[in-house]
Design a protein around this motif. Structure first.
Motif, PDB file in Angstrom:
ATOM      1  N   ALA A 197       0.492  -0.993 -15.010  1.00 47.82           N
ATOM      2  CA  ALA A 197      -0.487  -0.662 -13.979  1.00 47.82           C
ATOM      3  C   ALA A 197      -1.539  -1.760 -13.858  1.00 47.82           C
ATOM      4  CB  ALA A 197      -1.148   0.681 -14.295  1.00 47.82           C
ATOM      5  N   ARG A 198      -1.992  -2.272 -15.010  1.00 49.36           N
ATOM      6  CA  ARG A 198      -2.958  -3.389 -14.952  1.00 49.36           C
ATOM      7  C   ARG A 198      -2.310  -4.626 -14.349  1.00 49.36           C
ATOM      8  NH1 ARG A 198      -4.473  -1.155 -20.038  1.00 49.36           N
ATOM      9  NH2 ARG A 198      -3.085  -2.610 -21.123  1.00 49.36           N
ATOM     10  N   ALA A 256       0.821  -1.215   0.000  1.00 46.91           N
ATOM     11  CA  ALA A 256       0.000   0.000   0.000  1.00 46.91           C
ATOM     12  C   ALA A 256       0.854   1.265   0.000  1.00 46.91           C
ATOM     13  CB  ALA A 256      -0.936  -0.017   1.210  1.00 46.91           C
ATOM     14  N   ALA A 257       1.912   1.314   0.817  1.00 45.00           N
ATOM     15  CA  ALA A 257       2.744   2.515   0.874  1.00 45.00           C
ATOM     16  C   ALA A 257       3.430   2.770  -0.467  1.00 45.00           C
ATOM     17  CB  ALA A 257       3.791   2.374   1.980  1.00 45.00           C
ATOM     18  N   GLN A 258       3.924   1.706  -1.091  1.00 47.41           N
ATOM     19  CA  GLN A 258       4.580   1.850  -2.389  1.00 47.41           C
ATOM     20  C   GLN A 258       3.575   2.301  -3.452  1.00 47.41           C
ATOM     21  OE1 GLN A 258       5.105  -0.689  -0.251  1.00 47.41           O
ATOM     22  NE2 GLN A 258       7.173  -0.069   0.303  1.00 47.41           N
ATOM     23  N   ARG A 259       2.370   1.786  -3.367  1.00 50.67           N
ATOM     24  CA  ARG A 259       1.335   2.203  -4.329  1.00 50.67           C
ATOM     25  C   ARG A 259       0.987   3.682  -4.163  1.00 50.67           C
ATOM     26  NH1 ARG A 259      -1.294  -1.784  -7.027  1.00 50.67           N
ATOM     27  NH2 ARG A 259      -0.862  -3.935  -6.404  1.00 50.67           N
ATOM     28  N   LEU A 315       5.594  -2.808  -9.957  1.00 54.96           N
ATOM     29  CA  LEU A 315       5.769  -1.485  -9.350  1.00 54.96           C
ATOM     30  C   LEU A 315       7.154  -0.931  -9.652  1.00 54.96           C
ATOM     31  CD1 LEU A 315       4.070  -2.118  -5.876  1.00 54.96           C
ATOM     32  CD2 LEU A 315       3.052  -1.249  -7.989  1.00 54.96           C
ATOM     33  N   PHE A 316       8.177  -1.785  -9.607  1.00 51.48           N
ATOM     34  CA  PHE A 316       9.507  -1.343  -9.980  1.00 51.48           C
ATOM     35  C   PHE A 316       9.535  -0.913 -11.453  1.00 51.48           C
ATOM     36  CE2 PHE A 316      10.580  -3.679  -6.169  1.00 51.48           C
ATOM     37  CZ  PHE A 316      11.620  -2.954  -5.630  1.00 51.48           C
ATOM     38  N   THR A 321      10.449   4.421  -1.043  1.00 53.14           N
ATOM     39  CA  THR A 321       9.480   3.439  -0.557  1.00 53.14           C
ATOM     40  C   THR A 321       9.714   2.070  -1.187  1.00 53.14           C
ATOM     41  OG1 THR A 321       7.929   4.226  -2.256  1.00 53.14           O
ATOM     42  CG2 THR A 321       7.676   5.118  -0.055  1.00 53.14           C
ATOM     43  N   LEU A 322      10.021   2.024  -2.470  1.00 49.71           N
ATOM     44  CA  LEU A 322      10.321   0.735  -3.101  1.00 49.71           C
ATOM     45  C   LEU A 322      11.625   0.158  -2.569  1.00 49.71           C
ATOM     46  CD1 LEU A 322       9.281   1.446  -6.788  1.00 49.71           C
ATOM     47  CD2 LEU A 322       8.262  -0.234  -5.273  1.00 49.71           C
TER      48      LEU A 322
END
Length: 702
Positions: free
Chosen positions: A311-312, A173-176, A225-226, A210-211
């Protein structure tokens, strides 16, 4: 006069009430932990147990709400362990004044160094030290202090337990949130009137940090996410190319469509649920890229498609481990473990010239002095708690920041909130409260503190002072007027923090020359490396360029923050440039960085794209940037125009064209010369501003 106007302006900022709140689910968990602690005290019919468990749950709950970067359970567990440990240490040194003050100074120094990791980490460190003060100051003895520490640990444990309850939200969640904010900033910058908006570094830094906190075993599942972080950097570069070099026809509509796509990516990543952008936006981008067969539009359209796909993919954790994001984010996906990286960052601050090191020493001295002063005046003529100075000390610790503006603003807001909170606490102490009513009201006041945590020091400290004074005074059987003593302690602690800062300041304006010089030294390596890359395909060292870009971005972020903070400082003589000149420097630094981006994005990909003549500019550019770095640091002066004369001589001698691109979009000599011209113009503009120092004396770089 300037000092007075600065105090008024910053004081107004400190009293401002913001509309910023933590996530409702996070607030609900913190309130539930305080409620459980309060109920536990009622069931045991032990006011001390209920109060100390509530204090532990409250402080630990605040730690989970302050800009969480890690998993909520990890945040809560770390905060619980730190706060419980310091409470035990405080109980063990109770009654031994010299040992307590020594331990308090060491803990405050460590907290100041912990500020290296960010504002939120520094505040969590301050919260942990509060546990040391509570048991060392309030406990009647060592045994009673250990009992208090035990109940505090129970309260912090409740905060950890409530983090395990549903709803859980999306994974990472934090990374998002950080990536969502990054893509939202790109969407805003793509349609902003000022091209310099693309040079903002804070969202990129926050997303990388964050990552970077993810442990190695969970990174494969976060591969998408990376990849999104890497695509964000490439999209920024493509937007730079479109905004600065491509024809303006149709660009506005296309950039607006790009902003729609970026906004959709932001919502998808942040929520973990799929969102679709309008089909018209995608069609417009495709037709625009087809109508302009040059690299900028084509790259932007392709990168936006890739970002939508990633993103998907990020909404399905099972797809993460099939991606290869390390190619997009060099050195991050398989980076150094966070513990070693944290130790390295803190170790780098252990030098007298470091502002963080100076802040840590200043904080240690200030907190110890505040504790001594608080113990000396703790009675307040019978209204206060005699021989206890923790309220003055914790106020000084929470107010004193590395920056002047933040310190003074927090002092104003915290003092005003404490006075209002003292009035409210006094009013609430007048009626007689049953145990059930006392428990219910304490939970309500704690809830108000959680809700207003991010709205500013005024509102937060109003409810915080009311809650803690109401709770402690009723548990200890103290008279109502003691609420005024807590407000007075806060005013003294806030004033002491400002005084200590002024006695040993860390002015942000004085950091600007050193940061600017260091950034120029990075450009002294980056720009010649990029120009050398035009000599042949693959001549540039991509790994070195990426490393230099990363360092440049970090320094530019520090420089931007220092310039912003310097505007709140009362005297311009602390910097060799005026406030207007500092803003010019910040804008011109972003322009030079944008030119470096374009030079890197247009490096030759085929032998026909090479422009080996540009290597003649390497030596003049290197000499100029070296001299400019020394001039920024105050070691010498530099005259504008030298680089321009060398460039004009080069263009006249080489006979290179001044065109742009051919129909196939390959990089021609004309495009390379145009980019070099823009780079020289940007460096010369920065040179002129640096040379226009409004004070003749030399300024040594930090």
């Amino acid at each position: 006069m300037r000092w007075w106007s600065s105090l008024i302006r910053i004081g107004r900022d400190g009293l401002r009430i913001q509309r910023a709140f933590a996530a409702p689910s996070s607030i609900a968990r913190a309130v539930l932990a305080v409620l459980l602690a309060t109920v536990l005290g009622l069931l045991l019919d032990d006011p001390v147990a209920g109060a100390m468990a509530s204090v532990g749950a409250f402080i630990c709950g605040v730690g989970t709400l302050v800009s969480p970067l890690r998993h909520p359970v990890v945040n809560a567990f770390g905060m619980a362990a730190a706060f419980s440990t310091t409470a035990v240490l405080g109980a063990l040194v109770h009654g031994t004044t010299w040992a307590f003050l020594l331990l308090l100074g060491v803990a405050a120094f460590a907290t100041g160094l912990w500020r290296t990791l960010g504002v939120a980490s520094g505040i969590r460190g301050c919260l942990a030290v509060i546990g040391l003060m509570i048991t060392a100051d309030l406990a009647p003895g060592v045994h009673a202090g250990l009992v208090m520490a035990g109940w505090i640990a129970v309260g912090t444990g409740l905060v950890v337990v409530v983090q395990l309850l549903p709803p859980y939200g999306p994974r990472f969640a934090a990374q998002r949130r950080a990536l969502g904010a990054l893509y939202r900033s790109l969407a805003e910058a793509s349609v902003a009137a000022d091209p310099a908006a693309l040079g903002v570094t804070a969202p990129f830094t926050a997303a990388r940090q964050t990552l970077d906190l993810l442990p190695q075993f969970s990174r494969p599942a976060a591969a998408a996410l990376f990849g999104l972080l890497g695509e964000a950097e490439r999209i920024r570069r493509a937007l730079h190319t479109v905004r600065l070099t491509e024809p303006a026809a149709g660009n506005q509509e296309a950039l607006a469509a790009a902003a729609q796509v970026l906004g959709t990516v932001s919502r998808t990543v942040a929520s973990g649920r799929g969102h679709r952008s309008a089909d018209a936006a995608g069609s417009l981008l495709e037709s625009w890229a087809a109508a302009l067969p040059v690299r900028g539009p084509r790259d932007l359209a392709a990168r936006l498609r890739q970002a939508e796909q990633l993103a998907r993919s990020s909404t399905d954790d099972r797809l993460g481990d099939v991606l290869e994001p390390h190619a997009e984010v060099p050195g991050l996906y398989a980076g150094t473990p966070s513990v070693a990286r944290t130790a390295r960052r803190i170790r780098a601050q252990l030098r007298p010239q470091s502002p963080i090191f100076r802040h840590a020493v200043r904080l240690a001295v200030a907190v110890v002095v505040a504790e001594v002063i608080g113990r000396s005046i703790g009675g307040w003529g019978g209204l206060g708690i005699s021989a206890h100075g923790f309220w003055v000390a914790l106020t000084t610790m929470l107010v004193l920041f590395p920056e002047y503006g933040h310190t003074v603003a927090r002092a104003w807001g915290r003092a005003a909130g404490a006075v209002l909170g003292g009035v409210l606490a006094w009013a609430l102490s007048l009626p007689h409260w049953s145990p059930g009513g006392l428990a219910a009201l304490s939970v309500v006041l704690a809830t108000a503190s959680f809700v207003t945590l991010r709205t500013g020091q005024l509102m937060l400290n109003l409810w915080l002072t009311t809650w803690i004074v109401f709770l402690i005074h009723h548990v200890g059987g103290l008279p109502g007027p003691t609420a005024w003593a807590r407000a007075a302690d806060t005013v003294v602690g806030a004033a002491l923090a400002v005084l200590v800062f002024l006695v040993w300041p860390t002015w942000s304006a004085r950091r600007v020359p050193g940061l600017l010089a260091e950034w120029l030294r990075v450009q002294d390596r980056l720009l010649p490396e990029l120009l050398t890359g035009y000599a042949d395909v693959g001549a540039a060292d991509r790994a070195a360029v990426d490393a230099l870009r990363t360092r440049s971005r970090q320094l530019r972020g520090h420089l931007t923050a220092a310039v912003e903070q310097s505007h709140a400082e009362p005297a311009e003589h602390r910097c060799p440039w005026s406030g207007a000149q500092l803003e010019q420097i910040r804008t011109q630094v972003s322009t030079v960085a944008g030119c470096a981006t374009l030079l890197g994005e247009n490096l030759p990909r085929t032998p026909q794209d090479t422009v080996p003549e540009l290597t003649e500019l390497v030596d003049p550019l290197h000499e100029h940037l070296t001299a400019l770095a020394r001039a920024a640091a105050g070691a010498e002066t530099v005259a504008p125009g030298a680089l321009r004369r060398a460039f004009d001589s080069f263009t006249a001698r080489s006979g290179l064209p001044a065109g742009t691109t051919d129909g196939s979009g390959s990089v021609t000599a004309g495009r390379a010369v145009a980019l070099s011209t823009a780079t020289v113009d940007a460096v010369e503009a920065l040179t002129a501003t640096i040379a226009a120092r409004h004070r003749p004396r030399r300024h040594a770089a930090a």
